[in-house]
Enzyme design. Structure first.
Site, PDB file in Angstrom:
ATOM      1  N   HIS A  42       0.858  -1.193   0.000  1.00  0.00           N
ATOM      2  CA  HIS A  42       0.000   0.000   0.000  1.00  0.00           C
ATOM      3  C   HIS A  42       0.888   1.235   0.000  1.00  0.00           C
ATOM      4  O   HIS A  42       2.113   1.125   0.083  1.00  0.00           O
ATOM      5  CB  HIS A  42      -0.914   0.024   1.237  1.00  0.00           C
ATOM      6  CG  HIS A  42      -0.172   0.136   2.544  1.00  0.00           C
ATOM      7  ND1 HIS A  42       0.241  -0.957   3.272  1.00  0.00           N
ATOM      8  CD2 HIS A  42       0.264   1.217   3.242  1.00  0.00           C
ATOM      9  CE1 HIS A  42       0.884  -0.553   4.357  1.00  0.00           C
ATOM     10  NE2 HIS A  42       0.919   0.761   4.374  1.00  0.00           N
ATOM     11  N   HIS A  45      -5.780  -1.953   4.533  1.00  0.00           N
ATOM     12  CA  HIS A  45      -5.704  -0.772   3.676  1.00  0.00           C
ATOM     13  C   HIS A  45      -4.949  -1.107   2.398  1.00  0.00           C
ATOM     14  O   HIS A  45      -3.994  -1.885   2.401  1.00  0.00           O
ATOM     15  CB  HIS A  45      -5.089   0.440   4.375  1.00  0.00           C
ATOM     16  CG  HIS A  45      -3.755   0.216   5.026  1.00  0.00           C
ATOM     17  ND1 HIS A  45      -3.328  -0.989   5.489  1.00  0.00           N
ATOM     18  CD2 HIS A  45      -2.754   1.078   5.287  1.00  0.00           C
ATOM     19  CE1 HIS A  45      -2.117  -0.862   6.012  1.00  0.00           C
ATOM     20  NE2 HIS A  45      -1.746   0.378   5.900  1.00  0.00           N
ATOM     21  N   HIS A  49       4.796   7.322   2.565  1.00  0.00           N
ATOM     22  CA  HIS A  49       5.557   6.076   2.416  1.00  0.00           C
ATOM     23  C   HIS A  49       4.904   5.113   1.446  1.00  0.00           C
ATOM     24  O   HIS A  49       3.710   5.143   1.228  1.00  0.00           O
ATOM     25  CB  HIS A  49       5.785   5.389   3.767  1.00  0.00           C
ATOM     26  CG  HIS A  49       4.540   4.847   4.420  1.00  0.00           C
ATOM     27  ND1 HIS A  49       3.788   5.553   5.329  1.00  0.00           N
ATOM     28  CD2 HIS A  49       3.910   3.649   4.306  1.00  0.00           C
ATOM     29  CE1 HIS A  49       2.772   4.825   5.747  1.00  0.00           C
ATOM     30  NE2 HIS A  49       2.806   3.661   5.136  1.00  0.00           N
ATOM     31  N   HIS A 100       1.499  -0.097  14.908  1.00  0.00           N
ATOM     32  CA  HIS A 100       0.465   0.910  14.688  1.00  0.00           C
ATOM     33  C   HIS A 100      -0.790   0.514  15.480  1.00  0.00           C
ATOM     34  O   HIS A 100      -1.159  -0.667  15.508  1.00  0.00           O
ATOM     35  CB  HIS A 100       0.050   0.956  13.216  1.00  0.00           C
ATOM     36  CG  HIS A 100       1.084   1.492  12.285  1.00  0.00           C
ATOM     37  ND1 HIS A 100       1.697   2.714  12.460  1.00  0.00           N
ATOM     38  CD2 HIS A 100       1.596   0.984  11.139  1.00  0.00           C
ATOM     39  CE1 HIS A 100       2.542   2.919  11.460  1.00  0.00           C
ATOM     40  NE2 HIS A 100       2.509   1.888  10.657  1.00  0.00           N
ATOM     41  N   TYR A 116       9.384   2.398   9.860  1.00  0.00           N
ATOM     42  CA  TYR A 116       9.505   3.415   8.817  1.00  0.00           C
ATOM     43  C   TYR A 116      10.978   3.745   8.658  1.00  0.00           C
ATOM     44  O   TYR A 116      11.679   3.965   9.658  1.00  0.00           O
ATOM     45  CB  TYR A 116       8.796   4.709   9.219  1.00  0.00           C
ATOM     46  CG  TYR A 116       7.289   4.714   9.138  1.00  0.00           C
ATOM     47  CD1 TYR A 116       6.588   3.943   8.215  1.00  0.00           C
ATOM     48  CD2 TYR A 116       6.560   5.538   9.986  1.00  0.00           C
ATOM     49  CE1 TYR A 116       5.211   3.990   8.146  1.00  0.00           C
ATOM     50  CE2 TYR A 116       5.182   5.596   9.926  1.00  0.00           C
ATOM     51  CZ  TYR A 116       4.512   4.819   9.009  1.00  0.00           C
ATOM     52  OH  TYR A 116       3.146   4.876   8.950  1.00  0.00           O
ATOM     53  N   GLU A 156       8.056   1.635   4.255  1.00  0.00           N
ATOM     54  CA  GLU A 156       7.644   0.880   5.442  1.00  0.00           C
ATOM     55  C   GLU A 156       7.839  -0.598   5.166  1.00  0.00           C
ATOM     56  O   GLU A 156       7.535  -1.074   4.066  1.00  0.00           O
ATOM     57  CB  GLU A 156       6.164   1.162   5.746  1.00  0.00           C
ATOM     58  CG  GLU A 156       5.616   0.344   6.915  1.00  0.00           C
ATOM     59  CD  GLU A 156       4.143   0.637   7.216  1.00  0.00           C
ATOM     60  OE1 GLU A 156       3.353   0.807   6.264  1.00  0.00           O
ATOM     61  OE2 GLU A 156       3.783   0.686   8.410  1.00  0.00           O
TER      62      GLU A 156
HETATM   63 FE   LIG Z   1       1.698   1.998   5.944  1.00  0.00          FE
END
Ligand SMILES: [Fe+2]
Length: 309
Positions: free
Chosen positions: A154, A201, A216, A248, A257, A267
């Protein structure tokens, strides 16, 4: 086939300041496989477990950042229909001929209000080996070279007008909202995480005054242990790490990151839950935004909101 329309992220074209440095990073540190170079001097990569010819393309430029992020769609009819739908919504689209990107079919490119270029395509040459399809081993030598993620997963983009962007992704492209972070007023979104699949996501946006920015591009690893191994490899190669390994709150993914040599954040992550289109979005309130982004530190680091390329 249950999944129709937009299937998944397909490729990202990233600008690097020094091509050789970029090649070394994406090939030997991140551990992607180089699959080609074109007349424009662009270099193509794929992750070891990806079948299609390319997922990351880098080109040398005076400024770092992202040129475009693309999604693979189901077939030609879907590509044509989504192009019409985007035009009916009021967006300008452009057809990029087949072959302009190596081993990639015709693409439909359009700009979104956040200032980013998004592409749709449906054809890309499958370069899986015979071993990919018959009696495959669980991993190959390529899975041990560098960080060696499974796939491009993503991206998180920074720009203005994320309400309109969310509407385009939901109403035209069939994405659904998985999580969002509210600003201090308790109403306006600071950030949205959108899915076209059962992933937590496929793309995300953070509100930012400057258009077209990259926060990112993200690569999937198989386990938390591999996230730790990725951090070791980053330090062994003096990669600039932004934060992590950590977790997260949003999506529950475990993460690092870090920056490529040109300052593009990437990431390497693992985990997160699976969602479905009937998912009721998760809300993070302003007072808990720190834990939402970095669950253990419970505060945003200075770089998260300010450093983009
Ligand atoms: Fe991410």
């Amino acid at each position: 086939m249950a999944m129709t329309g937009v299937l998944r992220p397909g490729h990202a074209q990233i600008r690097v300041l020094d091509l050789e440095e970029g090649i070394n990073h994406y090939k030997n540190v991140l551990g992607l496989i180089e699959t080609g170079r074109d007349k424009q001097g662009r270099v193509y990569f794929k992750a070891w477990d990806e079948r299609d010819h390319n997922s990351v393309i880098i080109r040398e430029a005076d400024s770092a950042g992202i040129d475009f992020f693309a999604f693979k769609v189901a077939d030609q009819a879907t590509l044509d229909k989504l192009e019409r739908d985007l035009q009916e919504y009021g967006l300008k689209t452009e057809r990029i001929p087949a072959g302009e990107l190596l081993e990639t079919g015709e693409r439909v490119r359009f700009g979104i209000p956040s200032g980013h270029q998004i592409e749709l395509y449906w054809e890309k040459t499958d370069i899986g080996t015979p071993e990919t399809y018959t009696n495959p081993p669980p991993w190959t030598d390529s899975a041990e070279h560098g960080i060696a993620p499974i796939r491009l997963d993503h991206c998180l983009l920074y720009g203005p007008d994320i309400e309109k962007v969310q509407e385009i992704f939901e109403k035209v492209l069939g994405f659904y909202l998985v999580e969002h972070v509210l600003m201090e007023d308790g109403k306006t979104n600071l950030a949205v995480w959108l899915s076209c699949s059962i992933k937590a996501h496929d793309i995300a946006f953070v509100r930012h005054p400057e258009p077209g920015k990259l926060h990112h591009v993200s690569f999937l690893l198989e386990s938390w242990e591999k996230v730790l191994r990725a951090a070791d490899i980053m330090s062994m190669n003096k990669v600039s790490i932004d934060i992590g390994p950590t977790r997260h709150g949003v999506t529950r993914g475990t993460t690092i990151y870090a920056f490529d040599p040109s300052g593009n954040r990437f990431e390497t992550f693992c985990g997160g839950y699976q969602s479905y289109p009937d998912w009721k979005p998760v809300t993070w309130t302003w007072d808990e935004v720190g834990a939402g982004i970095f669950y253990h530190d419970r505060k945003l680091n200075e770089a998260f909101l300010s450093v983009v390329s």
